[in-house]
Design a protein around this motif. Structure first.
Motif, mmCIF file in Angstrom:
data_model
loop_
_atom_site.group_PDB
_atom_site.id
_atom_site.type_symbol
_atom_site.label_atom_id
_atom_site.label_comp_id
_atom_site.label_asym_id
_atom_site.label_seq_id
_atom_site.Cartn_x
_atom_site.Cartn_y
_atom_site.Cartn_z
ATOM 1 N N ASP A 108 0.895 -1.183 0.060
ATOM 2 C CA ASP A 108 0.135 0.012 0.046
ATOM 3 C C ASP A 108 0.988 1.271 0.130
ATOM 4 O OD1 ASP A 108 -2.254 -1.646 -0.024
ATOM 5 O OD2 ASP A 108 -2.344 -1.737 2.306
ATOM 6 N N ASP A 109 2.106 0.922 0.104
ATOM 7 C CA ASP A 109 2.929 2.129 0.106
ATOM 8 C C ASP A 109 4.521 1.909 -0.256
ATOM 9 O OD1 ASP A 109 4.142 4.803 0.714
ATOM 10 O OD2 ASP A 109 4.310 4.323 2.786
ATOM 11 N N TRP B 53 9.368 8.627 2.642
ATOM 12 C CA TRP B 53 8.976 6.997 2.889
ATOM 13 C C TRP B 53 9.748 6.303 3.932
ATOM 14 C CZ3 TRP B 53 11.477 2.003 2.427
ATOM 15 C CH2 TRP B 53 10.721 1.287 2.353
ATOM 16 N N ARG C 214 8.240 7.169 7.036
ATOM 17 C CA ARG C 214 7.142 5.995 7.563
ATOM 18 C C ARG C 214 7.499 4.924 7.646
ATOM 19 N NH1 ARG C 214 5.377 9.075 3.049
ATOM 20 N NH2 ARG C 214 5.575 7.161 1.620
#
Length: 63
Positions: free
Chosen positions: A14-15, A56, A59
């Motif tokens: 999802d990322d 990113w 996260r």
């Protein structure tokens, strides 16, 4: 989260991790001093990539 044994990258469906933009081929620059030059555009794309990659990594600190 998936880690491939042959690859140290981490897969987050999802990322996904941002990918760097492809480098221009030397033949793509005409050498006429265009503004912007293909290399200028690539440099701007690399700046966006670095910012996206930093976000990113923030996260996904363990990746």
């Amino acid at each position: 989260m998936h880690v491939s044994p042959a690859d140290t990258s981490v897969d987050f469906p999802d990322d996904p991790r941002p990918q760097p933009p492809p480098e221009p081929d030397p033949g793509e620059c005409c050498g006429n001093g265009c503004d912007p030059c293909i290399y200028d555009l690539h440099g701007e794309a690399m700046e966006r990539y670095r910012a996206a990659l930093a976000a990113w990594r923030a996260r996904h600190p363990g990746a």
